[in-house]
Scaffold this motif. Sequence first.
Motif, short mmCIF file in Angstrom:
data_model
loop_
_atom_site.label_atom_id
_atom_site.label_comp_id
_atom_site.label_asym_id
_atom_site.label_seq_id
_atom_site.Cartn_x
_atom_site.Cartn_y
_atom_site.Cartn_z
N MET A 134 8.07 -19.69 -0.17
CA MET A 134 7.31 -18.57 0.38
C MET A 134 7.09 -17.51 -0.69
O MET A 134 6.00 -16.94 -0.81
N TYR A 135 8.13 -17.23 -1.47
CA TYR A 135 7.96 -16.27 -2.57
C TYR A 135 7.02 -16.81 -3.64
O TYR A 135 6.17 -16.07 -4.17
N HIS A 136 7.14 -18.09 -3.97
CA HIS A 136 6.23 -18.67 -4.95
C HIS A 136 4.78 -18.55 -4.48
O HIS A 136 3.88 -18.24 -5.26
N HIS A 137 4.55 -18.80 -3.19
CA HIS A 137 3.20 -18.69 -2.63
C HIS A 137 2.66 -17.28 -2.80
O HIS A 137 1.52 -17.08 -3.26
N VAL A 138 3.45 -16.27 -2.47
CA VAL A 138 2.99 -14.88 -2.53
C VAL A 138 2.84 -14.42 -3.97
O VAL A 138 1.84 -13.79 -4.33
N LEU A 139 3.82 -14.71 -4.81
CA LEU A 139 3.76 -14.23 -6.19
C LEU A 139 2.64 -14.91 -6.96
O LEU A 139 1.99 -14.28 -7.81
N ALA A 140 2.35 -16.17 -6.65
CA ALA A 140 1.20 -16.83 -7.26
C ALA A 140 -0.10 -16.19 -6.80
O ALA A 140 -1.07 -16.09 -7.57
N THR A 141 -0.13 -15.75 -5.55
CA THR A 141 -1.32 -15.07 -5.03
C THR A 141 -1.56 -13.75 -5.74
O THR A 141 -2.70 -13.30 -5.89
N LEU A 142 -0.48 -13.11 -6.21
CA LEU A 142 -0.59 -11.83 -6.93
C LEU A 142 -1.07 -11.99 -8.37
O LEU A 142 -1.44 -10.99 -9.00
N ALA A 143 -1.07 -13.19 -8.90
CA ALA A 143 -1.36 -13.42 -10.31
C ALA A 143 -2.67 -12.74 -10.73
O ALA A 143 -3.60 -12.66 -9.92
N PRO A 144 -2.73 -12.23 -11.98
CA PRO A 144 -1.72 -12.34 -13.04
C PRO A 144 -0.58 -11.33 -12.85
O PRO A 144 -0.82 -10.20 -12.41
N THR A 145 0.63 -11.76 -13.18
CA THR A 145 1.81 -10.92 -12.98
C THR A 145 2.47 -10.49 -14.29
O THR A 145 3.29 -9.58 -14.28
N GLU A 146 2.13 -11.13 -15.40
CA GLU A 146 2.78 -10.84 -16.67
C GLU A 146 2.60 -9.36 -17.04
O GLU A 146 1.48 -8.83 -17.07
N GLY A 147 3.74 -8.69 -17.27
CA GLY A 147 3.71 -7.31 -17.72
C GLY A 147 3.39 -6.29 -16.63
O GLY A 147 3.22 -5.11 -16.93
N GLN A 148 3.33 -6.71 -15.38
CA GLN A 148 2.97 -5.81 -14.29
C GLN A 148 4.20 -5.11 -13.69
O GLN A 148 5.31 -5.62 -13.75
N CYS A 168 12.67 -5.69 0.80
CA CYS A 168 13.23 -6.67 -0.14
C CYS A 168 14.47 -7.37 0.38
O CYS A 168 14.91 -8.37 -0.20
N GLY A 169 15.08 -6.85 1.46
CA GLY A 169 16.27 -7.51 2.00
C GLY A 169 17.38 -7.62 0.98
O GLY A 169 17.79 -6.63 0.36
N LEU A 170 17.85 -8.83 0.76
CA LEU A 170 18.98 -9.07 -0.13
C LEU A 170 18.58 -9.22 -1.59
O LEU A 170 19.42 -9.49 -2.44
N GLY A 171 17.30 -9.07 -1.88
CA GLY A 171 16.84 -9.05 -3.26
C GLY A 171 16.65 -10.40 -3.91
O GLY A 171 16.34 -10.47 -5.11
N ALA A 172 16.81 -11.49 -3.16
CA ALA A 172 16.66 -12.81 -3.77
C ALA A 172 15.26 -13.03 -4.30
O ALA A 172 15.06 -13.61 -5.38
N GLY A 173 14.25 -12.58 -3.55
CA GLY A 173 12.88 -12.75 -3.99
C GLY A 173 12.54 -11.86 -5.17
O GLY A 173 11.79 -12.26 -6.07
N ALA A 174 13.09 -10.64 -5.19
CA ALA A 174 12.87 -9.75 -6.33
C ALA A 174 13.45 -10.37 -7.60
O ALA A 174 12.84 -10.27 -8.69
N ALA A 175 14.58 -11.05 -7.48
CA ALA A 175 15.17 -11.72 -8.64
C ALA A 175 14.28 -12.86 -9.12
O ALA A 175 14.09 -13.06 -10.33
N VAL A 176 13.70 -13.62 -8.19
CA VAL A 176 12.76 -14.68 -8.56
C VAL A 176 11.57 -14.08 -9.31
O VAL A 176 11.11 -14.62 -10.33
N ALA A 177 11.06 -12.96 -8.82
CA ALA A 177 9.91 -12.32 -9.45
C ALA A 177 10.23 -11.91 -10.89
O ALA A 177 9.43 -12.11 -11.81
N VAL A 178 11.42 -11.33 -11.10
CA VAL A 178 11.82 -10.90 -12.43
C VAL A 178 12.01 -12.09 -13.36
O VAL A 178 11.54 -12.09 -14.51
N GLU A 179 12.69 -13.12 -12.88
CA GLU A 179 13.12 -14.21 -13.74
C GLU A 179 12.04 -15.25 -13.99
O GLU A 179 12.06 -15.95 -15.02
N GLU A 180 11.06 -15.38 -13.08
CA GLU A 180 10.10 -16.49 -13.19
C GLU A 180 8.65 -16.06 -13.37
O GLU A 180 7.83 -16.89 -13.75
N TYR A 181 8.32 -14.81 -13.12
CA TYR A 181 6.91 -14.43 -13.11
C TYR A 181 6.51 -13.38 -14.14
O TYR A 181 5.36 -12.94 -14.15
N GLY A 182 7.42 -13.00 -15.00
CA GLY A 182 7.05 -12.16 -16.13
C GLY A 182 6.70 -10.72 -15.82
O GLY A 182 6.07 -10.04 -16.64
#
Length: 282
Positions: free
Chosen positions: A65-79, A86-100
Motif C-alpha cells: 500500500m505504501y509502495h503504491h502511494v509513494l510511487a504515485t507521488l513520484a518523482p520523490t528524490e530530494g523532496q 503516520c501511526g507507528l511510522g513504518a511507512g515513513a521509514a519506507v519512504a526515507v529508506e527506499e524513495y530518496g
Amino acid sequence: MTQGSAARPPTDSSMPPAVRETYGPTDLGSLPLFGGGFINFGHWQGIDLDRPLGEGDRVRSQQAMYHHVLATLAPTEGQRALEVGCGLGAGAAVAVEEYGFAHITGMDIHPEQLARAERRHRGLLARSPERLRFARGAAESMPFGDAEFDCLYSIEAAQHFQDLGAFASEAARVLRPGGRAVVTSFFVPDADPARVDRLAGLLDTFATGLDVAHSVPALVARLEGAGLTGVRATSIGASVWPGWDRWLAPLWEPGTWPRNFLRAFDEGSLDYYTVTAHRPPS
C-alpha cells in the motif's frame, strides 16, 4: 489559495474518543491482524489469494500500500514530504529508506502512537535526524508553516478526519506551489445519504464513530474548493477488499462484521480510493 499560520498541536480533548481509545492502550501494529508496524487493510495485487496466507503475506500487503502511494507521488528524490496520520511510522521509514526523499515528517494526532513510532525508529532517527522527524498534529490543523512541503500523502487515515474541508485547506496551505498530494483510504462512493446508516449497520467501526462515512465526491469537492487542481479519484477496491477478506477468513466466520467490508464493497456501499491533487504553480 488559503493561507494561514501554523497551528498549535492538538489537545487530548480534541481527539475523537474512539480514535483515542483504539490507538491508545494497544499497539495495533504488533498484532498479527496487522503486523510489521503497519496498520492498513493492504494492497493485495500480486499476492496469490488461492493458497493459505501467512503473516509475511499480510506484512507485504501493507508495505505494498505504501509502495503504491509513494510511487504515485513520484518523482520523490530530494523532496520534502508530510505523512498525515503516520501511526507507528513504518511507512515513513519506507519512504526515507527506499524513495530518496530529502526529508519526511510523520504527523499523527495520537501521542501514544508517536511515542511508539519514535521507539521503533530510534536507530533511523539517530542515523538520519535531518531526514526523519515525528510531530503531533491534527489533519484539520497542522503545526507547520506555509509552503513547507513538496508533497503530502495520507494512507488510511482520512476515514478518521472530522472535517474534510479543514484538511483540504491545510493540505493546500502547507504544500509549496507545484506541490502534490495523494490520499488513499476507504470512502462512500457517492452522495447517497442512506449509505451512512447502511455502513453503521454493517460495520462496528462506523457504528462506534471510529470511522466516518465520508464520500469520495465530498473529498474531491473539498480539495478543489481549497484551490487544488487536477483532483482525481481512482478506485483500488479490487486490490484491497478481496485480499483483506481472504486474510480474515481463518479468523472470523462469514457474516461477522469484519467480513462485511467485502460485502459493503460488493454492494456498492464502500470502496477504497487513491485521490491525487496538485497545488497550482504560482
